[in-house]
Design a protein around this motif. Structure first.
Motif, PDB file in Angstrom:
ATOM      1  N   PRO A  69       0.836  -1.204   0.000  1.00 50.23           N
ATOM      2  CA  PRO A  69       0.000   0.000   0.000  1.00 50.23           C
ATOM      3  C   PRO A  69       0.870   1.253   0.000  1.00 50.23           C
ATOM      4  O   PRO A  69       1.921   1.299   0.656  1.00 50.23           O
ATOM      5  CB  PRO A  69      -0.784  -0.108   1.321  1.00 50.23           C
ATOM      6  N   GLU A  99       2.445  -1.292   7.356  1.00 52.06           N
ATOM      7  CA  GLU A  99       2.681  -1.959   6.062  1.00 52.06           C
ATOM      8  C   GLU A  99       2.838  -0.975   4.917  1.00 52.06           C
ATOM      9  O   GLU A  99       3.365  -1.318   3.869  1.00 52.06           O
ATOM     10  CB  GLU A  99       1.493  -2.876   5.708  1.00 52.06           C
ATOM     11  N   TYR A 100       2.322   0.232   5.091  1.00 53.62           N
ATOM     12  CA  TYR A 100       2.274   1.129   3.928  1.00 53.62           C
ATOM     13  C   TYR A 100       3.533   1.991   3.801  1.00 53.62           C
ATOM     14  O   TYR A 100       4.223   2.289   4.775  1.00 53.62           O
ATOM     15  CB  TYR A 100       1.021   2.024   3.974  1.00 53.62           C
ATOM     16  N   GLN A 138      -3.276   4.007  -2.451  1.00 53.68           N
ATOM     17  CA  GLN A 138      -4.490   4.141  -1.645  1.00 53.68           C
ATOM     18  C   GLN A 138      -5.026   5.570  -1.636  1.00 53.68           C
ATOM     19  O   GLN A 138      -6.226   5.780  -1.491  1.00 53.68           O
ATOM     20  CB  GLN A 138      -4.175   3.743  -0.189  1.00 53.68           C
ATOM     21  N   SER A 144      -7.506   3.688   5.424  1.00 51.23           N
ATOM     22  CA  SER A 144      -6.365   3.005   4.790  1.00 51.23           C
ATOM     23  C   SER A 144      -5.190   2.939   5.759  1.00 51.23           C
ATOM     24  O   SER A 144      -4.551   1.894   5.913  1.00 51.23           O
ATOM     25  CB  SER A 144      -5.916   3.752   3.526  1.00 51.23           C
ATOM     26  N   LYS A 177      -3.846  -0.620   7.226  1.00 51.94           N
ATOM     27  CA  LYS A 177      -2.529  -1.050   6.721  1.00 51.94           C
ATOM     28  C   LYS A 177      -1.395  -0.574   7.616  1.00 51.94           C
ATOM     29  O   LYS A 177      -0.257  -0.429   7.164  1.00 51.94           O
ATOM     30  CB  LYS A 177      -2.304  -0.502   5.294  1.00 51.94           C
ATOM     31  N   LYS A 178      -1.672  -0.353   8.863  1.00 56.23           N
ATOM     32  CA  LYS A 178      -0.662   0.179   9.776  1.00 56.23           C
ATOM     33  C   LYS A 178       0.608  -0.685   9.776  1.00 56.23           C
ATOM     34  O   LYS A 178       0.536  -1.910   9.864  1.00 56.23           O
ATOM     35  CB  LYS A 178      -1.241   0.241  11.187  1.00 56.23           C
TER      36      LYS A 178
END
Ligand code: SF4
Length: 292
Positions: free
Chosen positions: A9, A77-78, A50, A70, A74-75
């Protein structure tokens, strides 16, 4: 059976900016922006964009809700990309995008929260990297780059700086590909102001096609003339980027080839310490840069 494609992401947040880096990225030629958004940017990895305010069709509260959901979903991970500097004066009320709970959602709040939750952070353009134009004296908005902003708030997230006014899209795409293929840049792969050496390790002046004119003392009198642009304010002797090899707009041209002095727009000192832009660089200042 083909192995599944990994989704990374990406949240692109625009703080105080002219959107020049977004526009520059839209001009990327190889890969083109469709390839970036739709295809695998490196084998087996797809960037899942995103949030990007300039190109999103939506507007208003719904897109702010998308930003929040988002980032929460997606904490850790982005990949966070910040474009523009962060205006910190007046409790952040100098700059905000949208509202949250009926109150302005300031750029200070957004970059703080998004930065803490990101896997990695990239500051694109000189404003995001070092403050740039928005932080020029007297800087009433208290604008600063992402690295300085994180430091001021105790956020220990490494920041990769991709400066330029605007950045070259190749630098962004190349840095993203590097992170996806090899992981975050190591300290040895960055210079002392957080730029990847693979793109910013080259001094403009040493690699300039007009350098023979500088050595021969043949100087242009007006922009567009033949000859070295040093006396017209060229700051190539203190600028680091691979513009002489890479050019801009798919190698169509670049500032010095077009007859314009280099403003050293990739440097942390841009613009204040490199102004006036069209005056010969101060010799004393040049000597200080050279020994730095
Ligand atoms: Fe150096 Fe600028 Fe002259 Fe090129 S045009 S040789 S970068 S001073």
């Amino acid at each position: 059976m083909a192995s599944p494609v990994k989704e990374i992401p990406l949240i692109w947040y625009q703080a105080a900016s002219c959107s020049g880096d977004s526009v520059s990225l839209l001009n990327t030629a190889s890969p083109n922006v469709r390839n970036i958004v739709v295809d695998e940017i490196v084998p087996g990895v797809h960037i899942n964009l995103q949030f990007q305010m300039t190109v999103m069709a939506g507007q208003g509260q719904p897109i702010i809700d998308i930003l929040q959901t988002s980032a929460e979903a997606k904490k850790g991970e982005y990949l966070l990309v910040v474009e523009g500097s962060i205006p910190t004066a007046a409790d952040g009320m100098m700059g905000f995008a949208g509202e949250r709970n009926g109150k302005p959602y300031t750029m200070v709040e957004a970059v703080d929260e998004l930065g803490r939750g990101a896997m990695a952070v990239m500051a694109v353009g000189t404003c995001a990297a070092y403050g740039g134009i928005f932080a020029a004296a007297p800087n009433p908005s208290g604008s600063m780059g992402v690295g300085a902003f994180f430091k001021s708030r105790g956020i220990e997230k490494p920041v990769i700086n991709i400066p330029g006014c605007p950045m070259n899209p190749d630098w962004f795409v190349g840095a993203v590909a590097h992170i996806l293929l090899f992981g975050m840049y190591t300290p040895e792969e960055l210079d002392d102001v957080g730029r990847p050496l693979e793109f910013f390790g080259m001094q403009i002046h040493e690699n300039c096609p007009r350098r023979p004119c500088f050595d021969a003392g043949k100087f242009a009198k007006f922009p567009g003339d033949e000859g070295c642009l040093y006396k017209l304010g060229c700051k190539g002797p203190v600028a680091y980027a691979d513009c002489p090899e890479r050019g801009f707009n798919n190698k169509t041209n670049w500032c010095i080839a077009a007859g314009s002095p280099c403003h050293a727009c990739t440097e942390p000192e841009f613009p204040d310490k490199l102004s006036p832009l069209y005056q010969k660089i101060n010799e004393e200042r040049l000597a200080r840069f050279k020994t730095a």
